[in-house]
Motif scaffolding. Sequence first.
Motif, PDB file in Angstrom:
ATOM      1  N   GLN A   1       0.828  -1.426   0.292  1.00  0.00           N
ATOM      2  CA  GLN A   1      -0.008  -0.075   0.013  1.00  0.00           C
ATOM      3  C   GLN A   1       0.665   0.979  -0.445  1.00  0.00           C
ATOM      4  O   GLN A   1       0.531   2.550  -0.442  1.00  0.00           O
ATOM      5  N   THR A   2       2.052   0.860   0.798  1.00  0.00           N
ATOM      6  CA  THR A   2       2.789   2.358   0.994  1.00  0.00           C
ATOM      7  C   THR A   2       3.192   2.907  -0.645  1.00  0.00           C
ATOM      8  O   THR A   2       3.385   3.888  -0.840  1.00  0.00           O
ATOM      9  N   VAL A   3       3.620   1.499  -1.345  1.00  0.00           N
ATOM     10  CA  VAL A   3       4.397   1.663  -2.832  1.00  0.00           C
ATOM     11  C   VAL A   3       3.104   2.495  -4.127  1.00  0.00           C
ATOM     12  O   VAL A   3       3.548   3.691  -4.192  1.00  0.00           O
ATOM     13  N   ALA A   4       2.240   1.360  -3.952  1.00  0.00           N
ATOM     14  CA  ALA A   4       1.307   2.198  -4.230  1.00  0.00           C
ATOM     15  C   ALA A   4       0.307   3.283  -4.027  1.00  0.00           C
ATOM     16  O   ALA A   4       0.474   4.347  -5.152  1.00  0.00           O
ATOM     17  N   SER A   5       1.148   4.025  -3.064  1.00  0.00           N
ATOM     18  CA  SER A   5       0.337   5.016  -2.746  1.00  0.00           C
ATOM     19  C   SER A   5       1.599   6.323  -3.197  1.00  0.00           C
ATOM     20  O   SER A   5       1.151   7.315  -2.529  1.00  0.00           O
ATOM     21  N   MET A   6       2.300   5.741  -3.138  1.00  0.00           N
ATOM     22  CA  MET A   6       3.278   6.609  -3.368  1.00  0.00           C
ATOM     23  C   MET A   6       3.959   6.470  -5.347  1.00  0.00           C
ATOM     24  O   MET A   6       4.189   7.613  -5.261  1.00  0.00           O
TER      25      MET A   6
ATOM     26  N   VAL B   1      11.911   8.318 -16.940  1.00  0.00           N
ATOM     27  CA  VAL B   1      11.308   7.464 -16.349  1.00  0.00           C
ATOM     28  C   VAL B   1      10.867   6.814 -15.931  1.00  0.00           C
ATOM     29  O   VAL B   1       9.792   7.190 -16.052  1.00  0.00           O
ATOM     30  N   ARG B   2      10.377   5.467 -16.604  1.00  0.00           N
ATOM     31  CA  ARG B   2       9.563   4.770 -16.503  1.00  0.00           C
ATOM     32  C   ARG B   2       9.408   3.801 -15.519  1.00  0.00           C
ATOM     33  O   ARG B   2      10.627   3.183 -14.451  1.00  0.00           O
ATOM     34  N   ILE B   3       8.152   3.567 -14.742  1.00  0.00           N
ATOM     35  CA  ILE B   3       8.239   3.107 -12.979  1.00  0.00           C
ATOM     36  C   ILE B   3       7.404   2.042 -13.374  1.00  0.00           C
ATOM     37  O   ILE B   3       6.193   1.995 -13.725  1.00  0.00           O
ATOM     38  N   GLU B   4       7.985   0.805 -12.751  1.00  0.00           N
ATOM     39  CA  GLU B   4       7.226  -0.080 -12.718  1.00  0.00           C
ATOM     40  C   GLU B   4       7.509  -1.537 -11.925  1.00  0.00           C
ATOM     41  O   GLU B   4       8.312  -0.369 -10.343  1.00  0.00           O
ATOM     42  N   THR B   5       6.165  -1.754 -10.994  1.00  0.00           N
ATOM     43  CA  THR B   5       6.726  -2.304  -9.394  1.00  0.00           C
ATOM     44  C   THR B   5       6.369  -3.875 -10.167  1.00  0.00           C
ATOM     45  O   THR B   5       5.221  -4.107 -10.960  1.00  0.00           O
ATOM     46  N   THR B   6       6.486  -4.461  -8.906  1.00  0.00           N
ATOM     47  CA  THR B   6       6.234  -5.990  -8.964  1.00  0.00           C
ATOM     48  C   THR B   6       6.478  -6.335  -7.611  1.00  0.00           C
ATOM     49  O   THR B   6       6.959  -5.942  -6.556  1.00  0.00           O
ATOM     50  N   LEU B   7       4.694  -6.298  -7.290  1.00  0.00           N
ATOM     51  CA  LEU B   7       4.529  -6.282  -5.470  1.00  0.00           C
ATOM     52  C   LEU B   7       3.795  -7.946  -5.085  1.00  0.00           C
ATOM     53  O   LEU B   7       3.040  -8.786  -5.894  1.00  0.00           O
TER      54      LEU B   7
ATOM     55  N   ASP C   1       0.730 -11.770  -1.103  1.00  0.00           N
ATOM     56  CA  ASP C   1       0.501 -12.186   0.239  1.00  0.00           C
ATOM     57  C   ASP C   1       1.122 -11.553   1.467  1.00  0.00           C
ATOM     58  O   ASP C   1       2.236 -12.428   1.944  1.00  0.00           O
ATOM     59  N   LEU C   2       2.316 -10.456   0.570  1.00  0.00           N
ATOM     60  CA  LEU C   2       3.158  -9.413   1.583  1.00  0.00           C
ATOM     61  C   LEU C   2       3.175  -9.406   2.975  1.00  0.00           C
ATOM     62  O   LEU C   2       2.052  -9.397   3.467  1.00  0.00           O
ATOM     63  N   TRP C   3       4.089  -9.765   4.451  1.00  0.00           N
ATOM     64  CA  TRP C   3       4.138  -9.954   5.393  1.00  0.00           C
ATOM     65  C   TRP C   3       4.124  -8.408   5.583  1.00  0.00           C
ATOM     66  O   TRP C   3       4.692  -7.718   5.034  1.00  0.00           O
ATOM     67  N   SER C   4       3.178  -8.249   7.142  1.00  0.00           N
ATOM     68  CA  SER C   4       3.915  -6.835   7.160  1.00  0.00           C
ATOM     69  C   SER C   4       5.059  -6.505   8.360  1.00  0.00           C
ATOM     70  O   SER C   4       5.932  -7.446   8.020  1.00  0.00           O
ATOM     71  N   ALA C   5       5.416  -5.196   7.123  1.00  0.00           N
ATOM     72  CA  ALA C   5       7.245  -4.699   8.531  1.00  0.00           C
ATOM     73  C   ALA C   5       6.758  -3.668   9.763  1.00  0.00           C
ATOM     74  O   ALA C   5       5.820  -3.218   9.397  1.00  0.00           O
TER      75      ALA C   5
END
Length: 585
Positions: free
Chosen positions: A272-277, A289-295, A298-302
């Motif tokens: 969520q942090t990365v998506a919101s940024m 610069v092109r931005i790509e994300t690979t999320l 089932d990511l744990w909470s940090a």
Amino acid sequence: MRDGAWESGAREGFGPTPLRILLLEDSDLDTELLGAVLDDLGHPYSLDRVMTQAAFTQAIAGGGHDLILADYVLPTFDGLSALGIARAQCPAIPFVFVSGTLGEDVAVEALKRGATDYVTKQRLDRLPRTIMRALAEAKARAERERAQRDLRALNETLEARVEARTRELAEANAELHRQISERTRVEEALRQSQRLEAVGQLTSGVAHDFNNLLTVISGNIEFLGRAVTDDRSKRRLEMMRGAADRGARLTAQLLAFSRRQRLEPTPVALNQTVASMRDLLQSSIGGGVRIETTLQPDLWSALVDATQIELVVLNLAINARDAMAVGGCLTIETANVTLTDPPTRPEEPTPGAYVMVAVSDTGTGIAPEVLTRVFEPFFTTKAVDKGSGLGLAQVYGFVKQSGGGIRIDTRVGEGTSVRVYLPRAEAGASLNEVPPPEVDCVARRAPDEAPVLLVVDDDSAVREVTTSILAELGYAIRQASSGLAALQALEADPCVDLILLDFAMPGMNGAEAACEIRRHWPHLSVMFVTGYADTDALMRAGDVGAERIVQKPFRNGELQRKVAAVLARSPAAPGLRLVSSRAGA
């Protein structure tokens, strides 16, 4: 079989075992004569007589003979044919011709074909010596062949042993090189860690002192702002205020590197942090610069400070943009990672479960000599006006203070990937802080008397600014210049509503003073006013939530607001008197 004396033969080295002699002879009389001569050998023997080619071949095939005596001329067979059979079937057995018609030419031809010797029947007296010599030569030849076989076997085993030993030495040499390389790596990692630790201690001390100076500057700017009325002076004060704020941000970065910043770790969903940024990142790095994300779904909470992790991602993205002068691709990746290998560099994480966020670029990469220094504060390869050299230093400090680590994978001319490993939050983890207990001591004050604050700071200028700000709000102020002085003041009068403690003080620091206060006056409320904070020490002191820590220099009324909030949650209870546990001591 005839047996004769064998003692002389034993002395020659043939031993008492009877000799087995194969005789190819068609004459009975010659056979008797040969037997008489053989009796003079002085050695027991057995004589096997044959007369035909078939019998001779069969006897040769049976084996076990020590000597062959053969006539040269036979009715249906000749000696050279017998020699050929013997040389083919049993080449090691001595072959001696005993013949009455053997001429010199024939004898030479026989010797060329492999006969050991020859004796004419007219000189049978020479036969015993010839036999003994033939047997001795055969024995010597057998021993020589045996020695050669043993030598060959020894050479073969020697080669195998040399090869095995060479392999052992090579393995030992490789292990030695590995140990030397590992020791060199560990020593380099230790030197790097010590260097970063030393720089961290230096920067934290500088940041603390600088924050004290900024506190005095910012506080007096606020006082002057109320006194001046002309626009020109106000603009100058605003410029001074802006410079003080930039200085405060600089010290915040220094404190981040030295792991002295104030953190509020909470379970954070990094996806969520990365998506919101995304919008912020795109505007910060530009459209080239092109931005790509690979999320990972089932990511744990940090378990991190949510605000600081956003700054980490932004810092890394800006560094990636600067490495891609003509545009490129920036990739942000998240993943659950369990590490088992020990770290090889000070910034790398220890084994454990982490939430990983990686920022990768397709830029110029990092040279090896630069990679060893990228986390040092103020180190930068950018132009003078293009960067402060504190971006990665701030990332390093935050990640290490949070209990994680960093790994950098880079190739010159291809790009860089910075992987940040953050501690995993336990399922259902809650970081809500328990409200502090109420202060009971009001017996010495009137019901409408102003709250009493004890300001503890070893810097008199900072203490003056702090007390002036709080006095303007109507609070009753008491002061102490050290932790020990604060304890002495509380022994004299423990009835205060709130204690504001500077963290870095000589002798007894703020955390140690807070521990003593909690031990002897558990109901008193404590706040920290500090340029940096050792999180572990503050946790030992208790009450270390965000509302209990005010960062120097004071900005945007933070000091006033937090003091009022703490006092509002800790109202005095009229009619009760706090009794110090140190009373009467």
